[in-house]
Scaffold this active site. Structure first.
Site, mmCIF file in Angstrom:
data_model
loop_
_atom_site.group_PDB
_atom_site.id
_atom_site.type_symbol
_atom_site.label_atom_id
_atom_site.label_comp_id
_atom_site.label_asym_id
_atom_site.label_seq_id
_atom_site.Cartn_x
_atom_site.Cartn_y
_atom_site.Cartn_z
ATOM 1 N N ASP B 404 -3.514 45.621 -2.369
ATOM 2 C CA ASP B 404 -2.270 45.406 -3.073
ATOM 3 C C ASP B 404 -1.705 46.793 -3.365
ATOM 4 O OD1 ASP B 404 -0.332 44.195 -4.654
ATOM 5 O OD2 ASP B 404 -1.511 44.601 -6.441
ATOM 6 N N THR B 406 1.019 47.531 -6.022
ATOM 7 C CA THR B 406 1.343 47.761 -7.419
ATOM 8 C C THR B 406 0.098 47.596 -8.272
ATOM 9 O OG1 THR B 406 3.363 46.671 -6.844
ATOM 10 C CG2 THR B 406 3.029 47.195 -9.148
ATOM 11 N N ASP B 836 -5.195 43.649 -8.217
ATOM 12 C CA ASP B 836 -5.415 43.610 -9.658
ATOM 13 C C ASP B 836 -4.655 42.493 -10.344
ATOM 14 O OD1 ASP B 836 -2.904 44.665 -9.255
ATOM 15 O OD2 ASP B 836 -2.952 45.746 -11.150
#
Lengths: 339, 1151
Positions: B404, B406, B836
Site C-alpha cells: 500500500d 499511504t 496499514d
C-alpha cells in the site's frame, strides 16, 4: 513514570536467546580438519580390523550336519519321522588341539523362531512362577493353551512346545575305547534369564505346582522333570529351556548347548578321533530344515565372525584412500579457504 | 456468515425484497400500515470460531476432518480391531498427543480472537433513546438506533447522517481506514431533519447491504403530524460508513442502517481463508510418495508372504501351528488382515510426530519474531505481532510484494520542503530561527547568497496563498474555548513553534489534496497566511501583518488530464490576476520559454529526490481578456452538451502566455528507511508492486522517492489518460498499448534468467509499469471474451518483466483482484501484501502472507494480517533474516523427518524377508513409540528453532542470499530424492550390517547367543545415534541448547534403554527387553558393529560436505549440503495435496 513502566513491560527482553544471539560454535568441516580426521579414522579402523581379523582367524570351528538327508549319513535312518527314540552316531576327528574352552552349539536352519505368531505364543507370567497363570494361561498361547481335555498346558505356547529335544554325548576314542567328554550345562543361558526373569513357583516339591496341568504336547517329560538331578536346573529355570526360549533373530541360528570346561578337556579337545552320540528326536525335514552341531571356541569378540574384521579393514583403507584423494583435490584448488 | 446469508435467503423469503425499511429511533412510525419490524443482525462482529460448549466436539471434528489425522485414527482403529504386530498404544499415544497439542493451540488462538472481538463489541457508544443519551456497548446497536458520535471517533456501524453540530448540516469524515484516502470528505445531513430528533418520525427505505463503498440508494419518509409525508432521497453522501472517522465536527447523530456483519466494511472483507504455505504443499506431496512407499511395501510383503507359504512345509510348520480361528478364516480375509497388519507395522514411515514438531516449531519459532527487539517501536510502544504462526517459512519464499502507499510507504504527512523562485532556491530550515523563516541555501544552483527580488518573492507567496481550494478549518473561536486544539488535525506537523499570532497558530486547513495544505502552510511560514474565504473574498495576512483581500472570480479546477489548476482573482487594486499551479509538464509549454530553463533544473532535481513538485505561474489579465474568459467560462458551464470539453477549451485558452514564478517541492514523508527496504527487497529478487487508492502523480513520486522507479527506469503507462490520447476507441487504444508494451518489454528484452536475477547496474533497461483502477478493470473485464483472457496474459507478462508495477486508484477489492491474478499466474509465485489500513485488508487476506503495519489508520489491517510490524522498515529483517532462516529450518526439518522415518522403518521391512513375512516387529514397542516422540524429536526441534546456517547480519547485508532459497528450493524433488536415497542407504546399512554380524549370534566372550530383540536393539541403537549425529553434522550453529539436546537425547536413549530393560515391568505381558540392552553393551562385537555402522553411514555425508567446500568462495555463506541439489527452476509439484492438514485457524467468519 507509568508510561515508562509500560514501555519496559512491552519491550521485548533483550536476552541472547530471544534475540537469537546465543553464543554459538560454528563448526566448519574444512580440509584442514577432515583430511587428518580421515587419516586418523582410517588408521584406527585398520588397527581394529587387523586385530579382529587375526582374532577371528584364530578361532576354530567345527560344524557337523546330522540331519540325515543323504543316505550315507549315519543319521539317515533317524530322519524318518516314524522312527521313535532313534540314536545315531557321528564320528569325526580333530587334527590338532581344539583349544578350550570349547563351546558346543546346536544349529537349526530354515527354522523361523522369529515368526511373529510363534514369538508371542508364550506366557511370561507363567514362566515367572505365577500360579494363577498355571490354571488360566494367556490366550496368546493358542493353539497350545489347553489340551484336548481342556486342561491348561504348562508351560504353554508354541515356543515352549517346540523346545529342542535332541541330546548329545561326545566321546573321545582313545585306543578303541570311548571316553566321554564331560559337558558343562551351566552358564549357557543369560544370567538374568536364569536368576530373575524365569522363576519356578515357590512350591516344594515342584511337581505339586503342576497339579491339574498337562505338559506341552510335544514334550516327552513335564517341565518339572527336565533335570531331576539338579533342582537348580529344573522346571522353568532349566538352562536348555532358557536357551530355547530366547528366540533367535534369523531363521538360521545356533544355540549354545554345553561347554566343555572340565577335567582333561579344560584346555581343549586334544587331537584325535571323536564320536558324537545323538538322540535324534527333533523333526526338521517336514519344513526342509537342517540340524547341525557346532564346536567352537570363542575370543573376546565372541564366536568366529570374519565380517567385522573385513569391514573394518575395508572402511579403514577407504578412509585412507579418500584422504589421499582429498589431498589431491585440495592441492589442485590450492586450499582456497586457508588464508 | 454464509449461514446468515442462507437464513436471509430462506427464512425471510416472504419479505425477500430488495430494500429494507428502517424505522428511525424505533418511533411509532408508520402506524398506518401494519409494520412488522424486520429482524436485522446485531452489531456484533464475530471472528471467533468456538464457544466454550462447542469447542470439544467442533475442534475434534475439524481435526479429524484433516486427512492426516484421519489416517492415524484409522491406523489406531485397525490396531484395536485386527490382530496386529504392535499394540494400539504405539500409534494411539502419539495421536492423542497431536490432537491435544493442536486443540490447546487452537483454543488459545480462539481465545485471543474472542478478546479482540470483545474489544470492538464492547466499545462504548452513545445511543439516543426517547430523548435520553444512553451509553451502550457497540454490539448492542440495533438497526434504527440513533447513534451519537463525537469527533475523532469511528462510526460503530453504517449510519445515515441526521444531525451535525456544524451549522451547515455537513460533517467531515476521513475514510483512511476504508479506502486509504486520508483527505476529509464532506457528508451531508438529510435535508429538513436536523431540527429535532426526538420528534422526528421517519422511516428509511434503503437497499439491502452491498459491498460497494461508494454506492448507496435510499429514501426517507418523514412523517410530520399534520402534513403529507415528505420524501427525501438518500445517497452515499448521507451515509457514514463504519470504520470511517469523524473529523472537524464536534458530534453528529445518525441512524443505524446496516450493522455488524452487514456493514459495508464487513462486506468488503472476504472471509479469512485458510492459508497454507508452500512448504505444507510440499509436505503433502512428499506424504503422497511415502504413502505409496508404505502401500507398496505392505503389498510386496503380503504377496511374498503368500508366495512363500505356498512352498511345502512353510505355511504351517509343526512348531508353529495355527489356531482354530486362523484356520477357519477365509483366505481373502486373511490376506486383507495381513495387508492391514503390514500397513500398521510400517505406518511409522509416515511420521505422526512430524506434525507435532512442525506445529511446535512454528508456534515457538514465531516467538522469535515477537521477541525481536529490532521490531520494537518506542513510538507506539509495541513490537511485532504474530497472528498466524503457520506461515513463518513463507516469509522466506516471497516473490511479489504488494504494498500500500499511504501510511505504508509514506507517512501520509505532507511537508513543504523547498521552493524556488526565479531560479533561486529557498529551503526552509528551522522554523524558529527567523521570523520570516527564509534561508537561502548555497546549493549548486545559487552559489552566492542570492535572493530573488522581494517583489517576485511576494508574488510567489501570494500565488501559493491564493491558488488552491483549501478551506479553513472551523476555527477555535466557535463553540469551544481557545487553545483547545493545539494540534492541527490535518497533519500533525507543526507550526507550533512559530511565533505568529496565537490565533493563527491554531489555524487548521482542510482540503481534498494534502499537497495544497502543505503549500498553504509553507507560505505561512514565509509570512503569508491564508485567512480564509468569505463570500468570494480571500483574505491573506501578509508579511507586514496587513490583511489583503482578493475577490475570487473563478476557480479552474484541477483535473488529471490538464494536471493543473488555476484561480482568477481580483486584487484590491483592481488588477485581475490568474494564478496557476500544476505539474511541470503541463506548465512549461504555457509559459515564456526563457523562464523555463532556470527552474527546470530545480524541478528535475527535486523530482529525482522524490518530492512532489508543482510549478507556479501567473498572468495579469487585462480587462478584455478577463471579459472574454469570463464569458467563455460562463457559457461553457451552462452548456448542456460536451460541457467538459468546452470547459477544457476555455481553460486551455485562458492558461496561456503565463509567466513562471517558481516551483515548489513538497515531500510526502516516506516511512523510515523505506527506500533502503525497497532496495533490499529488490536485491532479494522480490518484485514490488505498489497498489494504492491514491492519485497517479502522488503515487509515482512516492515510487521515485522509494527508489522503486529509478531515473533510468522507463515508465510504461496504461491509464485513463493515456487511453484518451488521440485514438477514437479506448478499447483499441488499450489493445495497441498492451501489444506495444508487450513487444517492448517481453519480446525484445534480452533473455535474462527468468525473473530471479536482476541487478541494479545491469545494462538491461528497467521498466516500470503504471496502471490505474479503471484501466485495470478494462483489462480484466474486457468486453470480448477472447480478448479479456489475452489482455490479462499480456498484462501479466508485461508486469512480470517490469521491476516495479504501480497500480493507482485501486478500490480495496481491486487490490485483492490484482493479488489474486498474480497469485494464480504461471508458477504460482508466493505473494506478500503489506498495508496499514482497512482498505488493504482484502489484499492482506488474499495474499499468501499478509502483513499489517501498526499505523495510524486503525487496527483493521493488523487484526486481519498474519504478521503485524510497527514500521515498513521492519519488513526487511522479517523477510531476509527471519523468513530465510525459518524456511531453511523448516525445510530441513521436513526432509529430515522423512529421512529419519524411512531409515527407521526400512530395517523393519527388510526383516520381514527373514521372519517369514510374519509382521514380526524388529524393534520393541517401546522403541517404536518413543523413537519419534523422545529419542529423535528434540534435536531436530532445537535445530529448527535455533539454526542459523548463515548468521543474521550476513543475511541482512546480502539480500541476494534470499534468492538461493527462492522457489521452494530446498523442498524440490531433487533434495527430496537425495534425502530419500540417504534414508534408504542408511536403512540398508543398518539392517544388513547387523544381519551379517548375526551370522554367528554368539557375540559374547562367554559363548552365549543373542536373540531377535538383541538384533533389533543393536539396529535401533545404530539408528538413533546415526540419525542424531547426522543432524549434528548439519548443524552449523551450535548453541548450548543444541549441545544439550543432541547429547542429551543420546544420553537419554542410553539411560532409557537401561531403565526399560532393567526392571520387570508388571504391566507388560512380555518382558522382551529385559536386560537386552545391558547384555548388548557387554559384547565387544556389538560395540564394534555399532561404531562401524555409524561411521560408515556418516562418511559419505562428510565427504559430500568437504567436496562441496572448495567451490564456495565464502564459507560463511555455505548452504547446508543439500541446497543446490534441486535446481532453482524445477517445476513445482502439482500433485494434489493428499494429506492436507494445516494447523491454521481457518475462520469462517470475517474480520
Amino acid at each position: 513514570m507509568v508510561k515508562e513502566e509500560r514501555e519496559i513491560a512491552n519491550r521485548p527482553d533483550n536476552t541472547a536467546f530471544t534475540q537469537q544471539r546465543l553464543p554459538a560454535w560454528q563448526p566448519m568441516l574444512s580440509a584442514g580438519i577432515v583430511i587428518p580426521g580421515f587419516v586418523l579414522i582410517g588408521l584406527a579402523f585398520i588397527g581394529i580390523g587387523v586385530a579382529l581379523f587375526v582374532t577371528s582367524r584364530s578361532i576354530q570351528v567345527m560344524e557337523l550336519d546330522y540331519t540325515g538327508v543323504e543316505n550315507s549319513s549315519p543319521c539317515f535312518r533317524c530322519s524318518d519321522p516314524d522312527v521313535k527314540n532313534c540314536m545315531c552316531q557321528l564320528d569325526f576327528s580333530i587334527p590338532s588341539l581344539f583349544e578350550g574352552p570349547v563351546f558346543f552349539y546346536y544349529g537349526l536352519s530354515n527354522y523361523f523362531q522369529n515368526y511373529r505368531r510363534y514369538g508371542v505364543s508364550k506366557d511370561d507370567d507363567q514362566l515367572s512362577g505365577d500360579l494363577d497363570s498355571f490354571t488360566s494361561p494367556s490366550d496368546t498361547c493358542a493353539p497350545y493353551e489347553f489340551d484336548g481335555n481342556n486342561k491348561p498346558i504348562v508351560p504353554c505356547g508354541s515356543v515352549a512346545n517346540s523346545m529342542f529335544n535332541d541330546t548329545f554325548k561326545l566321546y573321545q576314542i582313545i585306543n578303541g575305547t570311548r571316553k566321554q567328554v564331560p559337558f558343562d550345562g551351566k552358564g549357557i543361558a543369560w544370567w538374568t534369564d536364569y536368576n530373575v526373569k524365569y522363576r519356578n513357583p515357590s512350591v516344594t516339591p515342584l511337581r505339586n505346582a503342576f497339579n491339574g496341568t498337562v505338559k506341552p504336547l510335544f514334550w516327552p517329560r513335564p517341565a518339572y522333570e527336565l533335570d531331576t538331578s539338579d533342582p537348580a536346573n529344573n522346571g522353568f529355570i532349566n538352562q536348555d529351556f532358557l536357551v530355547w526360549m530366547r528366540r533367535a533373530a534369523l531363521p538360521d541360528f545356533r544355540k549354545l548347548y554345553r561347554r566343555i570346561t572340565e577335567g582333561d578337556y579344560a584346555r581343549g579337545l586334544p587331537a584325535g578321533d571323536y564320536s558324537l552320540e545323538i538322540a535324534y528326536n527333533y523333526p526338521v525335514l517336514s519344513f526342509d530344515g537342517r540340524k547341525k552341531v557346532v564346536l567352537s571356541n570363542v575370543s573376546w569378540m565372541g564366536g568366529k565372525n570374519e565380517f567385522l574384521g573385513i569391514a573394518y579393514l575395508v572402511i579403514g583403507s577407504m578412509c585412507i584412500v579418500m584422504s589421499i584423494v582429498m589431498l589431491i583435490v585440495y592441492a589442485k584448488f590450492k586450499f582456497p579457504e586457508e588464508e | 456468515m454464509l449461514r446468515r446469508r442462507l437464513n436471509r435467503l430462506l427464512g425471510g423469503d416472504e419479505r425477500r425484497v430488495d430494500s429494507r425499511t428502517i424505522c428511525v429511533g424505533h418511533g411509532s412510525c408508520s402506524a398506518a400500515e401494519a409494520f412488522i419490524p424486520p429482524k436485522f443482525c446485531d452489531n456484533r462482529v464475530v471472528s471467533s470460531k468456538y464457544t466454550v460448549w462447542n469447542f470439544l466436539p467442533k475442534n475434534l471434528f475439524e481435526q479429524f476432518r484433516r486427512i492426516a489425522n484421519f489416517y492415524f485414527l484409522i491406523i489406531f482403529l485397525v490396531q484395536v480391531i485386527v490382530d496386529t504386530p504392535t499394540s494400539p498404544v504405539t500409534s494411539g499415544l502419539p495421536l492423542f498427543f497431536v490432537i491435544t497439542v493442536t486443540a490447546i493451540k487452537q483454543g488459545y488462538e480462539d481465545w485471543l480472537r474472542h478478546k479482540a472481538d470483545n474489544e470492538v463489541n464492547k466499545y462504548p457508544v452513545t445511543v439516543l433513546e426517547n430523548g435520553q443519551r444512553i451509553r451502550k456497548e457497540s454490539e448492542k446497536i440495533k438497526v434504527g438506533d440513533v447513534v451519537e458520535v463525537e469527533e475523532d471517533e469511528t462510526f460503530p456501524c453504517d449510519l445515515i447522517l441526521l444531525q451535525s453540530s456544524r451549522d451547515d448540516g455537513t460533517c467531515f469524515v476521513t475514510t483512511a481506514s476504508l479506502d486509504g484516502e486520508s483527505n476529509h470528505k464532506t457528508h451531508y445531513t438529510v435535508p429538513d431533519t436536523e431540527k429535532d430528533l426526538e420528534s422526528l418520525n421517519a422511516t428509511i427505505e434503503c437497499e439491502q447491504p452491498q459491498p460497494d463503498l461508494y454506492k448507496f440508494v435510499g429514501r426517507m419518509h418523514i412523517d410530520k403530524n399534520d402534513q403529507v409525508p415528505a420524501v427525501r432521497s438518500l445517497g452515499p453522501e448521507n451515509l457514514l460508513l463504519k470504520g470511517a472517522t469523524l473529523k472537524n465536527t464536534q458530534k453528529i447523530c445518525g441512524v443505524a442502517v446496516y450493522t455488524g456483519m452487514e456493514t459495508k466494511m464487513a462486506l468488503n472483507y472476504q472471509g479469512k481463508s485458510q492459508k497454507r504455505s508452500a512448504v505444507e504443499k510440499s509436505i503433502n506431496a512428499f506424504l503422497l510418495v511415502y504413502l505409496c512407499i508404505l502401500v507398496s511395501k505392505a503389498l510386496v510383503c503380503t504377496t511374498l508372504k503368500y508366495v512363500w507359504q505356498n512352498k511345502p512345509g512353510q505355511d504351517e510348520p509343526w512348531y508353529n501351528q495355527k489356531t482354530e480361528k486362523e484356520k477357519d478364516t477365509n483366505l481373502y480375509v486373511k490376506m486383507f488382515t495381513d495387508f492391514l497388519s503390514f500397513m500398521v507395522l510400517f505406518n511409522f514411515i509416515i511420521p505422526v510426530s512430524m506434525y507435532v514438531t512442525v506445529e511446535m516449531q512454528k508456534f515457538l519459532g514465531s516467538y522469535f519474531i515477537t521477541w525481536d527487539k529490532d521490531f520494537f517501536d518506542p513510538e507506539i510502544n509495541e513490537g511485532a505481532l504474530v497472528n498466524t504462526s503457520d506461515l513463518n517459512e513463507e516469509l522466506g519464499q516471497v516473490e511479489y510484494v504488494f504494498t500500500d502507499k499511504t501510511g505504508t510507504l509514506t507517512q501520509n504527512n505532507m511537508e513543504f520542503i523547498e521552493c524556488c523562485i526565479d531560479g533561486f532556491q529557498y529551503k526552509y530550515r528551522d522554523a524558529s530561527s527567523e521570523l520570516d523563516g527564509f534561508c537561502v541555501t548555497d546549493g549548486p544552483v545559487s552559489k552566492l547568497q542570492q535572493k530573488a527580488g522581494r517583489e517576485r518573492e511576494e508574488l510567489f507567496l501570494r500565488a501559493l496563498c491564493l491558488c488552491h481550494t483549501v478551506k479553513l478549518k472551523e476555527s477555535t473561536e466557535r463553540g469551544q474555548g481557545q487553545g483547545q486544539r493545539l494540534f492541527d488535525q490535518v497533519d500533525g506537523l507543526g507550526v507550533d513553534g512559530e511565533v505568529l499570532h496565537s490565533t493563527l497558530e491554531q489555524i487548521g486547513f482542510i482540503s481534498s489534496s494534502p499537497d495544497e495544505v502543505a503549500l498553504v502552510k509553507g507560505s505561512m511560514r514565509y509570512g503569508f497566511t491564508f485567512l480564509g474565504l468569505e463570500s468570494k473574498t480571500m483574505k491573506i495576512l501578509n508579511r507586514n501583518n496587513d490583511v489583503e483581500l482578493y475577490e475570487l472570480l473563478h476557480v479552474l479546477n484541477f483535473d488529471p488530464v490538464r494536471r493543473r489548476m488555476s484561480v482568477i482573482v481580483r486584487s484590491e487594486s483592481g488588477d485581475t490576476l490568474l494564478f496557476c499551479k500544476g505539474a511541470d509538464s503541463s506548465i512549461f509549454p504555457r509559459v515564456r520559454q526563457e523562464e523555463v530553463e532556470r527552474i527546470r533544473m530545480h524541478v528535475e532535481r527535486n523530482a529525482t529526490e522524490g518530492y512532489r513538485t508543482l510549478c507556479v505561474a501567473y498572468k495579469v489579465l487585462s480587462a478584455e481578456e478577463y471579459a472574454q474568459a469570463d464569458a467563455g467560462l460562463s457559457e461553457a458551464r451552462l452548456a448542456l452538451q460536451d460541457r467538459e470539453e468546452k470547459l477544457m477549451a476555455v481553460y486551455n485558452q485562458v492558461e496561456t502566455g503565463m509567466s513562471l514564478i517558481g516551483a515548489t517541492a513538497v515531500e510526502d514523508r516516506l516511512q523510515e528507511e523505506a527506500a533502503e527496504t525497497m532496495e533490499a527487497l529488490q536485491g532479494a529478487g522480490i518484485k514490488v508492486w505498489v497498489l494504492t487508492g491514491d492519485k497517479m502523480e502522488t503515487a509515482k513520486s512516492t515510487c521515485y522517492a522509494c527508489r522503486l522507479f529509478q531515473r533510468n527506469t522507463e515508465l510504461l503507462e496504461l491509464t485513463v489518460r493515456t487511453l484518451e490520447d488521440g485514438q477514437p476507441s479506448r478499447e483499441q487504444r488499450l489493445h495497441d498499448l498492451l501489444v506495444d508494451y508487450h513487444k517492448k518489454v517481453v519480446q525484445d528484452a534480452p533473455p535474462v534468467k527468468a525473473g530471479v536475477s536482476r541487478s541494479w547496474s545491469s545494462a538491461g533497461q528497467d521498466y516500470g509499469f503504471i496502471i490505474d483502477g479503471a484501466t485495470l478493470s478494462m483489462v480484466l473485464n474486457s468486453s470480448s471474451e477472447s480478448n479479456s483472457c489475452s489482455y490479462k496474459n499480456l498484462f501479466l507478462q508485461i508486469c512480470q518483466n517490469c521491476t516495479t508495477v504501480l497500480c493507482c486508484r485501486m478500490a480495496p477489492l481491486q487490490k485483492a483482484q490484482i493479488v489474486k491474478l498474480v497469485k494464480n499466474s504461471k508458477g504460482s509465485p508466493i505473494t506478500l501484501s503489506i498495508g496499514d489500513g482497512a482498505n488493504d485488508v482484502s489484499m492482506i487476506l488474499e495474499a499468501h502472507v499478509g502483513i499489517g503495519i501498526k499505523g495510524k489508520e486503525g487496527r483493521q489491517a493488523v487484526r486481519n494480517s498474519d504478521y503485524a510490524i510497527p514500521k515498513l522498515k521492519h519488513l526487511k529483517k522479517l523477510l531476509l533474516a527471519h523468513g530465510h532462516l525459518y524456511y531453511v529450518r523448516i525445510a530441513h526439518l521436513v526432509q529430515y523427518f522423512f529421512y529419519k522415518n524411512l531409515c527407521f522403518i526400512l530395517p523393519q521391512f527388510l526383516y520381514q524377508f527373514f521372519c517369514g513375512y510374519s509382521q514380526q516387529p524388529l524393534y520393541d514397542a517401546a522403541y517404536l513409540t518413543m523413537y519419534n516422540i523422545c529419542f529423535t524429536s528434540m534435536p531436530i526441534l532445537a535445530y529448527s528453532l535455533l539454526e542459523q546456517h548463515i548468521c543474521i547480519e550476513v543475511l541482512l547485508d546480502n539480500a541476494t542470499l534470499y534468492r538461493e532459497i527462492g522457489k521452494n528450493a530446498m523442498l524440490q524433488w531433487g533434495p527430496f530424492l537425495y534425502w530419500t536415497l540417504l534414508g534408504v542407504f542408511h536403512g540398508l546399512l543398518f539392517f544388513f550390517g547387523v544381519e551379517l554380524l548375526f551370522c554367528n549370534s554368539a557375540l559374547q566372550d562367554n559363548g552365549q547367543v543373542f536373540g531377535n530383540w538383541s538384533f533389533g536393539t543393536i539396529v535401533f541403537t545404530v539408528l538413533v545415534f546415526t540419525v542424531t549425529l547426522k543432524l549434528a553434522l548439519d548443524t552449523r550453529h551450535w548453541t548450548w541448547i543444541n549441545h544439550f539436546v543432541i547429547w542429551g537425547s543420546l544420553a537419554f536413549y542410553v539411560f532409557f534403554s537401561f531403565f526399560w530393560g532393567g526392571i520387570i515391568w508388571p504391566f507388560l505381558r512380555q518382558q522382551r527387553l529385559y536386560f537386552v540392552f545391558a547384555n548388548m553393551l557387554s559384547s565387544v562385537s556389538a560395540w564394534l558393529v555399532i561404531i562401524l555402522l555409524i561411521v560408515l553411514s556418516l562418511l559419505p555425508e562428510i565427504l559430500l560436505v568437504v567436496f562441496r567446500n572448495p567451490r564456495r568462495p565464502n564459507p560463511r555463506q555455505k548452504k547446508p549440503a543439500q541446497s543446490s541439489v534441486g535446481g532453482n527452476q524445477s517445476p513445482r509439484s502439482s500433485a494434489r495435496p493428499l494429506l492436507m492438514r494445516t494447523f491454521s485457524d481457518e475462520s469462517n467468519m470475517v474480520i
